[in-house]
Scaffold this active site. Sequence first.
Site, PDB file in Angstrom:
ATOM      1  N   GLY A 206       8.774  40.246 -17.678  1.00 37.84           N
ATOM      2  CA  GLY A 206       8.317  41.003 -18.836  1.00 37.84           C
ATOM      3  C   GLY A 206       6.931  40.587 -19.278  1.00 37.84           C
ATOM      4  O   GLY A 206       6.128  40.102 -18.478  1.00 37.84           O
ATOM      5  N   SER A 207       6.662  40.763 -20.557  1.00 41.37           N
ATOM      6  CA  SER A 207       5.315  40.546 -21.086  1.00 41.37           C
ATOM      7  C   SER A 207       5.010  39.067 -21.269  1.00 41.37           C
ATOM      8  O   SER A 207       5.915  38.225 -21.377  1.00 41.37           O
ATOM      9  CB  SER A 207       5.179  41.253 -22.437  1.00 41.37           C
ATOM     10  N   GLY A 210       6.337  37.846 -24.921  1.00 42.66           N
ATOM     11  CA  GLY A 210       7.779  37.687 -24.948  1.00 42.66           C
ATOM     12  C   GLY A 210       8.259  36.569 -24.045  1.00 42.66           C
ATOM     13  O   GLY A 210       9.109  35.754 -24.421  1.00 42.66           O
ATOM     14  N   GLY A 211       7.710  36.515 -22.831  1.00 42.57           N
ATOM     15  CA  GLY A 211       8.102  35.472 -21.897  1.00 42.57           C
ATOM     16  C   GLY A 211       7.704  34.087 -22.364  1.00 42.57           C
ATOM     17  O   GLY A 211       8.461  33.127 -22.214  1.00 42.57           O
ATOM     18  N   GLU A 230       8.257  35.798 -14.887  1.00 44.96           N
ATOM     19  CA  GLU A 230       7.120  36.564 -14.372  1.00 44.96           C
ATOM     20  C   GLU A 230       6.527  37.294 -15.562  1.00 44.96           C
ATOM     21  O   GLU A 230       7.201  38.106 -16.195  1.00 44.96           O
ATOM     22  CB  GLU A 230       7.567  37.567 -13.310  1.00 44.96           C
ATOM     23  N   CYS A 267       4.107  45.592 -11.750  1.00 48.27           N
ATOM     24  CA  CYS A 267       3.539  44.270 -12.036  1.00 48.27           C
ATOM     25  C   CYS A 267       2.447  43.906 -11.038  1.00 48.27           C
ATOM     26  O   CYS A 267       1.589  43.077 -11.335  1.00 48.27           O
ATOM     27  CB  CYS A 267       4.639  43.212 -12.036  1.00 48.27           C
TER      28      CYS A 267
END
Length: 485
Positions: A206-207, A210-211, A230, A267
């Site tokens: 994800g982003s 957030g990650g 990732e 991605c």
Amino acid sequence: MTTAPDTTPEELDSVLRRAAAAAPLLAALAPAERAGLLRAVADALDAAADELVPIAMEEAHYPEARCRGELGRTTFQLRFFADVLEEGSYLEAAVDPADPDWGTPRPDVRRLLVPLGPVVVFGASNFPFAFATAGGDTASALAAGCPVVVKAHPGHLRLARRTGEVVVDALAGAGAPEGSFALVEGVETGKQAVTHPLTRAVGFTGSIPGGRALFDLAASRPDPIPFYGELGSVNPVFVTRRAAAARADEILSGYAESATAGSGQFCTKPGVLFLPEDTKLEPLVEDFTGRTAAPLLNERVTEGFVRNLDSLSAHPATEILVQGRRSGEEWTPSLLRTDLDSLLENADVLLEECFGPATLVVTYADERRLVEAAGAFKGQLTVTVHGEEDDEIAPALLALGASLAGRVLWNGWPTGVAVTHAMTHGGPYPATTAPLHTSVGATALRRWLRPVTYQSVPQSLLPRELRDDNPLGVPRRVNGEAPSA
């Protein structure tokens, strides 16, 4: 987007307790038995395709061919890991028998990899099958012998629920321990799952914001746990002068196709293209201008895309070559340009990932400065070089690519990640939080294992994989020799 009701803390605790109870039972299964579980899940998902694909089309706004292809990739991954299990070398088993004549006497030592325990997986919005509920992280963790708790993605919640039901039923029918797989929902639930004392590792796609927030939670626990995230990548493409002179139109056409695939929501989307300043950009402008509009995944992705595109477009160092247009939920792609000096002066803004249909062309005068440009990038999933074999700059660009990314491409395009033994889908931060590992391919399951050495343990008490008779036929390295069964 379907609203996601939070799984309650009590429900989450119950789910993870069942996962913890299942962990030793799942780990004790022979590799071939776990392979059977994975194939059962793959078969069940294939059988449910006509039900699952329409849900994915509705929630992710992808065409049918894309959804069916991605589901096929998902079931291929499950069967691929089943094959890896049966081959056996993933255990990295090694046997060094006692040797009284080895310098100082050496005891009997035997080593293999063992499962970590319950794994929490956060799926991606842009791959509702292959990187989601039954995607690569789930498949590799189950293959490793770890129960999986998936935090459903709110962007495709109905699909997550139905996929989860298919997985649970398939595992139960194949004889998996109860608690081997479960689905939970809610943002706060996800945070609680990361910090729950029974969680032993986390997989995330994800982003960056957030990650990173979840990564910090995993590290701040009283007992920090591995977090395999990732997060983000702009996947730069470097084109040498000789490559541009030989085949500029071919390169520009390939770039446009790769950069706009899936409406720029991969991605591995190439987001920054370095070209000689005398390259004619008209073919690229025409290509971008002529592309049809396509929807983005959801409102959250759209908000982030608009914010980042506005920042790029309004920056004094950029020129808008193609202004993307919005029609309802659909967008046509945007193309912007800057020069190398401006990029280096404003790298913090211009090299921010713009997840969606937008890309940046960077023109240069001196090819030797491409090495300087490469130094402006943080960790990447991919770096691509388009050049000629006798280009003087090529070795340096490839070496820099290897220092920046997990995958370096020559005269190709980064979108499309093959599920193979040799694949690396990872890279230094912020591409991932764990550059030693890949989330795609055979060694993805290595993330969910840890090494254990047994010293002077009697044969009858050793794991089956390490006994002298090797009843499972696991490839092993004995006294440092090449692995053999």
